[in-house]
Scaffold this motif. Structure first.
Motif, PDB file in Angstrom:
ATOM      1  N   VAL A 198      10.371   6.199  -1.603  1.00  0.00           N
ATOM      2  CA  VAL A 198       9.680   5.620  -0.450  1.00  0.00           C
ATOM      3  C   VAL A 198      10.176   6.272   0.841  1.00  0.00           C
ATOM      4  CG1 VAL A 198       9.333   3.517   0.896  1.00  0.00           C
ATOM      5  CG2 VAL A 198       9.223   3.421  -1.588  1.00  0.00           C
ATOM      6  N   ARG A 199      11.481   6.428   0.954  1.00  0.00           N
ATOM      7  CA  ARG A 199      12.044   7.028   2.169  1.00  0.00           C
ATOM      8  C   ARG A 199      11.551   8.458   2.351  1.00  0.00           C
ATOM      9  NH1 ARG A 199      18.368   5.060   2.140  1.00  0.00           N
ATOM     10  NH2 ARG A 199      18.115   3.416   3.688  1.00  0.00           N
ATOM     11  N   ASN A 200      11.353   9.148   1.245  1.00  0.00           N
ATOM     12  CA  ASN A 200      10.872  10.529   1.332  1.00  0.00           C
ATOM     13  C   ASN A 200       9.415  10.594   1.781  1.00  0.00           C
ATOM     14  OD1 ASN A 200      13.349  11.423   0.465  1.00  0.00           O
ATOM     15  ND2 ASN A 200      12.740  11.652  -1.676  1.00  0.00           N
ATOM     16  N   ASN A 201       8.676   9.496   1.572  1.00  0.00           N
ATOM     17  CA  ASN A 201       7.238   9.499   1.843  1.00  0.00           C
ATOM     18  C   ASN A 201       6.859   8.942   3.202  1.00  0.00           C
ATOM     19  OD1 ASN A 201       6.597  10.623  -0.623  1.00  0.00           O
ATOM     20  ND2 ASN A 201       6.272   8.658  -1.642  1.00  0.00           N
ATOM     21  N   ILE A 202       7.828   8.364   3.924  1.00  0.00           N
ATOM     22  CA  ILE A 202       7.488   7.753   5.214  1.00  0.00           C
ATOM     23  C   ILE A 202       8.392   8.307   6.298  1.00  0.00           C
ATOM     24  CG2 ILE A 202       6.666   5.611   4.141  1.00  0.00           C
ATOM     25  CD1 ILE A 202       9.305   4.301   4.920  1.00  0.00           C
ATOM     26  N   PRO A 203       7.928   8.261   7.550  1.00  0.00           N
ATOM     27  CA  PRO A 203       8.799   8.683   8.661  1.00  0.00           C
ATOM     28  C   PRO A 203      10.050   7.812   8.733  1.00  0.00           C
ATOM     29  CG  PRO A 203       6.510   8.490   9.374  1.00  0.00           C
ATOM     30  CD  PRO A 203       6.573   7.908   7.998  1.00  0.00           C
ATOM     31  N   GLY A 204      11.102   8.359   9.291  1.00  0.00           N
ATOM     32  CA  GLY A 204      12.386   7.676   9.317  1.00  0.00           C
ATOM     33  C   GLY A 204      12.369   6.343  10.038  1.00  0.00           C
ATOM     34  N   ASN A 205      11.466   6.171  11.029  1.00  0.00           N
ATOM     35  CA  ASN A 205      11.450   4.921  11.789  1.00  0.00           C
ATOM     36  C   ASN A 205      10.490   3.888  11.205  1.00  0.00           C
ATOM     37  OD1 ASN A 205       9.139   6.349  12.407  1.00  0.00           O
ATOM     38  ND2 ASN A 205       9.109   5.714  14.567  1.00  0.00           N
ATOM     39  N   HIS A 206       9.873   4.169  10.055  1.00  0.00           N
ATOM     40  CA  HIS A 206       8.950   3.213   9.446  1.00  0.00           C
ATOM     41  C   HIS A 206       9.689   2.265   8.520  1.00  0.00           C
ATOM     42  CE1 HIS A 206       4.762   5.171  10.123  1.00  0.00           C
ATOM     43  NE2 HIS A 206       5.567   5.391  11.140  1.00  0.00           N
ATOM     44  N   ASN A 207       9.140   1.071   8.381  1.00  0.00           N
ATOM     45  CA  ASN A 207       9.752   0.043   7.542  1.00  0.00           C
ATOM     46  C   ASN A 207       9.366   0.270   6.086  1.00  0.00           C
ATOM     47  OD1 ASN A 207      10.576  -2.344   6.256  1.00  0.00           O
ATOM     48  ND2 ASN A 207      10.229  -3.557   8.096  1.00  0.00           N
ATOM     49  N   PRO A 208      10.337   0.546   5.190  1.00  0.00           N
ATOM     50  CA  PRO A 208       9.989   0.824   3.792  1.00  0.00           C
ATOM     51  C   PRO A 208       9.380  -0.370   3.081  1.00  0.00           C
ATOM     52  CG  PRO A 208      12.372   0.613   4.049  1.00  0.00           C
ATOM     53  CD  PRO A 208      11.789   0.641   5.433  1.00  0.00           C
ATOM     54  N   PHE A 209       9.616  -1.591   3.602  1.00  0.00           N
ATOM     55  CA  PHE A 209       9.099  -2.774   2.929  1.00  0.00           C
ATOM     56  C   PHE A 209       7.623  -3.026   3.233  1.00  0.00           C
ATOM     57  CE2 PHE A 209      13.703  -3.553   3.222  1.00  0.00           C
ATOM     58  CZ  PHE A 209      13.958  -3.604   1.857  1.00  0.00           C
ATOM     59  N   TYR A 210       7.038  -2.215   4.104  1.00  0.00           N
ATOM     60  CA  TYR A 210       5.596  -2.298   4.318  1.00  0.00           C
ATOM     61  C   TYR A 210       4.851  -1.210   3.552  1.00  0.00           C
ATOM     62  CZ  TYR A 210       5.652  -6.010   7.787  1.00  0.00           C
ATOM     63  OH  TYR A 210       5.791  -7.227   8.402  1.00  0.00           O
ATOM     64  N   TYR A 211       5.584  -0.337   2.874  1.00  0.00           N
ATOM     65  CA  TYR A 211       4.929   0.757   2.145  1.00  0.00           C
ATOM     66  C   TYR A 211       4.185   0.199   0.933  1.00  0.00           C
ATOM     67  CZ  TYR A 211       4.253   5.429   0.219  1.00  0.00           C
ATOM     68  OH  TYR A 211       3.698   6.592  -0.261  1.00  0.00           O
ATOM     69  N   TYR A 212       4.815  -0.748   0.244  1.00  0.00           N
ATOM     70  CA  TYR A 212       4.154  -1.421  -0.882  1.00  0.00           C
ATOM     71  C   TYR A 212       4.018  -2.901  -0.546  1.00  0.00           C
ATOM     72  CZ  TYR A 212       5.128   2.727  -3.720  1.00  0.00           C
ATOM     73  OH  TYR A 212       5.183   3.996  -4.213  1.00  0.00           O
ATOM     74  N   ASP A 213       2.869  -3.473  -0.873  1.00  0.00           N
ATOM     75  CA  ASP A 213       2.675  -4.905  -0.630  1.00  0.00           C
ATOM     76  C   ASP A 213       3.471  -5.759  -1.605  1.00  0.00           C
ATOM     77  OD1 ASP A 213       1.086  -4.965   1.612  1.00  0.00           O
ATOM     78  OD2 ASP A 213      -0.790  -4.808   0.495  1.00  0.00           O
ATOM     79  N   LYS A 214       3.619  -5.268  -2.824  1.00  0.00           N
ATOM     80  CA  LYS A 214       4.283  -6.060  -3.862  1.00  0.00           C
ATOM     81  C   LYS A 214       5.401  -5.228  -4.473  1.00  0.00           C
ATOM     82  CE  LYS A 214       0.029  -8.616  -4.940  1.00  0.00           C
ATOM     83  NZ  LYS A 214      -0.802  -7.964  -3.917  1.00  0.00           N
ATOM     84  N   SER A 215       6.631  -5.702  -4.345  1.00  0.00           N
ATOM     85  CA  SER A 215       7.759  -4.901  -4.816  1.00  0.00           C
ATOM     86  C   SER A 215       8.835  -5.792  -5.419  1.00  0.00           C
ATOM     87  CB  SER A 215       8.334  -4.049  -3.681  1.00  0.00           C
ATOM     88  OG  SER A 215       8.661  -4.850  -2.567  1.00  0.00           O
TER      89      SER A 215
END
Length: 976
Positions: A198-215
């Motif tokens: 997830v960290r590799n797929n999003i910018p550094g300042n984005h919240n990883p917990f919003y990348y997937y709705d269900k985790s």
């Protein structure tokens, strides 16, 4: 349009025009700017299959948003064969209706055969304004499935878009699979590797917990990184599930886990906690969990009364004895076998050498309690194995030898410990009677275990990792097992290592035959798929460990008779024999709890495995006789943790073995079957795919009616949806296979455990599957923007019974949400019109059943003049609004007393907490300025908690003033 009316129309299900595209509102959340954040799905061609979020305040300022006026609905005659387009459109609209009652509408149809008791947690939670519940059923009763049923019901109600599950790292994959296989809940596993992706797929300042709705994530992974805490504080979920929740309770001081859970408790609407051991015997421990569920519940665990939390319904707890009459097929009665053996001469010599050690405490010989506790620590390892004892003795020697100054008494102890080491070395495999009995057992025809049988795996438990390591080497040689046939599972492994071993143990094609487990594997994980034989190589020193170990194979879903075997070593040495007898008494108490009591923790009353083991060690160190130990620890509920738990338990759950009937007694059945125009979900999906392809082929698929299976190649817009779901569930080789046959799907779940990827290749066909939801969106888009189909019905008996010549019936939906934008009143009407006026209003379901629209009616497709129908639009909408106004008035009249009652209770609770605070401060000897500071801080916290809860209650029980009205379809007769 007035602001209030505008807000009311932003209800789930409303169709809105935003930036010249039509969308359907899925969710409307209040925004800080005074408007709403709309979560919408695209309907018009340009945005079909897309989801978006809009701020109504911005869109209104730009004049770019419009709620479509139902009185302006366009009519288009349905010319499709058998009114196919209309039937599918009406059915899809029926499927959008979200329940607002307290019954179960979908969870009982999951890919399982639910037992009545498993529905009770959802039934209890649905009676609350907020679904906050601790499911505290005993080990093996299926708490994960019970949580899945409740999660499914909330998703069905539009309150489960974002879900976070916290569990032990060894259980992440197991929980993830159970949620997908049984309930089609797609949880993305955020283990250490998943988080990195997830960290590799999003910018550094984005919240990883919003990348997937269900985790799903391990709570230990979260607590290790302060960066995650910052992201958690900025994220919000509809549902948070905390598995093995006793690990997040406060135990004396607030641990990292407890602080993290307290943070998360305020980051979701729904909180579901799971634990078979919900407290450690202390009121404060249990109170910490209750305050996570409901911060108004307990102000002071030392000063509480039933009135503080009566009827909150926060806890449900059952034991196997309570539900045994419901689960004769689902639970097999366990068989317990005790193998007693006499210690070898070499073992007796080691026991005597241990007793001869003059143990020291603080440099001096101590023959009393303190020195004996050291002896008991070494004896515990010796009761496990000579290998474990050697490690413990060597560690003791090292500790004494490396002191700055070693006393004479300590020198004497070291010399005796070296003598003990020599004695231990004489206890090799041949003279280790417990091991020899284990070999005899595994090779015996009576036991019946065969290392070649891939579906008969063996679980062996030992407390000590040194024992497991020794067993691994010995068993491979003595049983001629290959290296990959024996594996060790212990808590020092990484989350990925633990998950891989548990997965391999459940796959018939894996070469793993024997799993050697430390007690980390006794908490939560499922080992029963291919194993029903469990051996206790050493006896636990805690009753709770007995329960947890045995629960790995003796649990809901076990298809074989669980065989639990205890290896019981007996010495002729009176001291050692007495200590061994204490462990046998623990085993007997566990069997008593299993058969008659339910909760083994009621014996020792400390509700913590380590604390129980400490009591056992204390009894041995102080020379307590076995009979005295037995008499001292008898079952009762006399601890403050159980006292508090009893006050929170739902009385219905406590007094009934079939609580599913409780809703019926209140006028609501526990489960509700949704009205449908189609015989099954399979028939609906098959006919929908056929209809979509009618004009041009959009989806390549085949149907097998006999096996109720659809096989399709996902088109781009469906493939796009899978991009945001766990990679494990993506269709293989570009082919998606859906089946509605529960038995076949159950077979596929079993078969998938033999597959390398261990995920079913079949998908369960039911309303919660993403492909069915995609299909419904396609059908909604088939009808033009802000339009409704007109059905010109033929002259035939079933039509004549429902629709008179010259009459028209408008199918109209009316929806009123509460202030949280959750649908509360959702009614469908059949509004009858004749002679250019409304003549009657009926229940749409009753009228549709009379019409028998489910059976295909012939459509002659004769052109129809619809101008007269268009003239009726406003009178029909006015009539629907009058009906909804009556429903609104009835709801307000029914809920106003309840709202007033809850607000009054909150006020009384708040006053009680303030009074408790004042009493505490009065008793305090602190300086006045310190007390004033404490008072100000605590009063501020109390006020915020109660203000937030009051707002929640008011927003939940208060409905919006203006309904959202939609014309679904119009029925009339063919022109003669």
């Amino acid at each position: 349009m007035q602001a209030q009316g505008m807000q009311a129309r932003y209800a789930p299900g409303a169709r809105v025009l935003i930036r010249d595209c039509e969308w359907i509102v899925r969710r409307a959340d209040p925004s800080d700017d005074g408007g709403y954040i709309l979560t919408v799905d695209g309907l018009s061609e340009l945005v079909s299959g897309k989801s978006a979020r809009f701020l109504t305040q911005l869109e209104e300022e730009a004049d770019a948003i419009r709620v479509l006026d139902p009185a302006e609905t366009r009519f288009e005659q349905d010319l499709t064969p058998g009114f196919e387009k209309s039937r599918l459109f009406i059915e899809t609209q029926l499927r959008q209706i979200t329940p607002a009652d307290q019954s179960i509408h979908l969870g009982h149809k999951a890919a399982m055969d639910p037992v009545p008791y498993q529905l009770d947690p959802a039934l209890q939670a649905l009676k609350q304004n907020r679904q906050r519940i601790l499911i505290a059923d005993a080990v093996g009763l299926g708490k994960t499935l019970e949580a899945g049923i409740l999660m499914t019901e909330l998703m069905r109600r539009g309150r489960g878009k974002r879900i976070l599950v916290l569990t032990l790292k060894s259980m992440m994959t197991q929980f993830q699979k159970e949620m997908w296989n049984r309930f089609t809940i797609p949880l993305t596993r955020l283990d250490s590797a998943g988080l990195q992706r997830v960290r590799n797929n999003i910018p550094g300042n984005h919240n990883p917990f919003y990348y997937y709705d269900k985790s799903i994530i391990s709570i230990d992974t979260l607590k290790q990184d302060n960066e995650y805490r910052r992201h958690l504080e900025q994220a919000y979920w509809d549902i948070i599930v905390i598995d093995e929740a006793h690990n997040v309770a406060e135990r004396g001081s607030s641990s990292q886990r407890a602080k993290l859970a307290q943070l998360l408790a305020g980051r979701s609407d729904t909180l579901i906690m799971l634990s078979a051991t919900p407290h450690d015997g202390k009121a404060r421990s249990f109170a910490s969990l209750m305050n996570m569920l409901d911060p108004t519940a307990i102000s002071d665990p030392d000063d509480y009364a039933r009135e503080d939390f009566r009827d909150k319904g926060l806890v449900i707890r059952r034991f196997k004895k309570d539900i045994r009459d419901q689960v004769q097929q689902e639970f097999k009665e366990r068989v317990v076998k005790d193998i007693t053996l006499n210690a070898s001469l070499e073992e007796e010599a080691a026991y005597q050498a241990l007793l001869d050690v003059p143990f020291t405490y603080r440099g001096e010989h101590s023959a009393e309690r303190n020195g004996q506790l050291v002896r008991i620590g070494l004896q515990k390892s010796l009761f496990s194995s000579p290998a474990a004892a050697r490690v413990s003795v060597e560690q003791r020697i090292k500790k004494l030898s490396h002191k700055d100054e070693t006393s004479d008494d300590e020198h004497h102890e070291i010399q005796a410990l070296h003598s003990l080491l020599l004695a231990l070395r004489n206890v090799d495999a041949a003279h280790f009677r417990k091991y020899q009995e284990l070999l005899t057992l595994l090779k015996s025809s009576d036991f019946g275990w065969k290392k070649t049988n891939t579906e008969d795996r063996l679980v062996i438990f030992s407390e000590r990792i040194e024992t497991l390591n020794w067993l691994e080497g010995q068993l491979m040689g003595d049983l001629k097992l290959k290296e990959d046939a024996v594996q060790i599972l212990h808590g020092g492994m990484s989350d990925i290592e633990q998950q891989e071993i548990v997965e391999a143990f459940g796959k018939p094609e894996s070469k793993l035959r024997v799993l050697l487990c430390s007690d980390v594997a006794s908490e939560g994980i499922n080992l029963h798929y291919l194993s029903h034989r469990l051996v206790h190589f050493d006896l636990p020193w805690s009753l709770m460990v007995f329960q947890q170990r045995n629960g790995r194979v003796d649990r809901y879903g076990q298809t074989e008779e669980p065989i639990i075997t205890y290896l019981i070593n007996r010495s002729d040495n009176p001291t050692v024999k007495g200590d061994q007898r204490i462990l046998e008494i623990l085993k007997e108490k566990d069997e008593q709890a299993y058969k008659n009591i339910g909760d083994p923790a009621t014996f020792m009353k400390v509700h913590d495995a380590d604390a129980e083991a400490a009591l056992t060690a204390e009894a041995m160190a102080t020379g307590t006789r076995a009979e005295e130990f037995d008499a001292k620890y008898q079952p009762d509920d006399s601890n403050e943790g159980d006292d508090l738990l009893a006050l929170f338990l739902n009385p219905e759950a406590a007094n009934s073995s079939s609580q599913g009937l409780s809703n019926e007694e209140e006028g609501e059945p526990p489960t509700v079957e949704r009205y449908s125009l189609f015989e099954s979900d399979y028939d609906f999906a098959r006919q929908a795919l056929e209809a979509i392809n009618r004009e041009r082929k959009q989806v390549s698929f085949t149907a097998n009616n006999e096996r109720q299976t659809l096989t399709l190649t996902p088109p781009d817009d469906l493939e796009y949806r899978f991009r945001f779901l766990p990679s494990e569930i993506s269709p293989e080789n570009g082919s998606l296979v859906l089946t509605a046959d529960k038995a076949r799907f159950e077979d596929e779940i079993r078969r998938s455990r033999q597959d390398e990827n261990a995920w079913p290749k079949l998908h369960y066909l039911w309303p919660q599957h993403p492909a069915i939801q995609w299909l419904e969106d396609k059908l909604l888009a088939q009808v033009a923007r802000h339009s409704a189909p007109v059905l010109a019905l033929p002259d035939m008996p079933q039509v004549n019974a429902a629709l008179q010549p010259g009459e028209a019936v408008f199918l109209v939906s009316g929806l009123i949400p509460n202030r949280k934008s959750h649908p509360v009143i959702w009614q469908w009407f059949a509004i009858r019109c004749q002679n250019n006026r409304v003549t009657d209003v009926q229940s749409a379901e009753a009228w549709l059943k009379q019409l028998q629209l489910g059976s295909k009616l012939p459509n002659r497709a004769q052109p129809l003049d619809i101008s007269a129908l268009e003239a009726l639009r406003q009178p029909v909408i006015d009539s629907a609004q009058r009906q909804m106004a009556q429903h609104q008035a009835d709801f307000t009249a029914a809920t106003r007393p309840e709202l007033d009652r809850q607000l009054a209770e909150l006020k009384a609770l708040q006053e009680r907490q303030v009074n408790q605070l004042e009493r505490q401060l009065d008793r305090s000897s602190q300086a006045e300025h310190f007390k004033a500071s404490r008072r100000e801080e605590r009063l501020g916290r109390i006020e915020k908690v109660f203000d937030d809860y009051r707002a929640w209650v008011q927003d939940t029980l208060t409905i919006e003033p203006v309904p959202f009205i939609q014309t679904i379809a119009v029925f009339t007769r063919e022109d003669d």
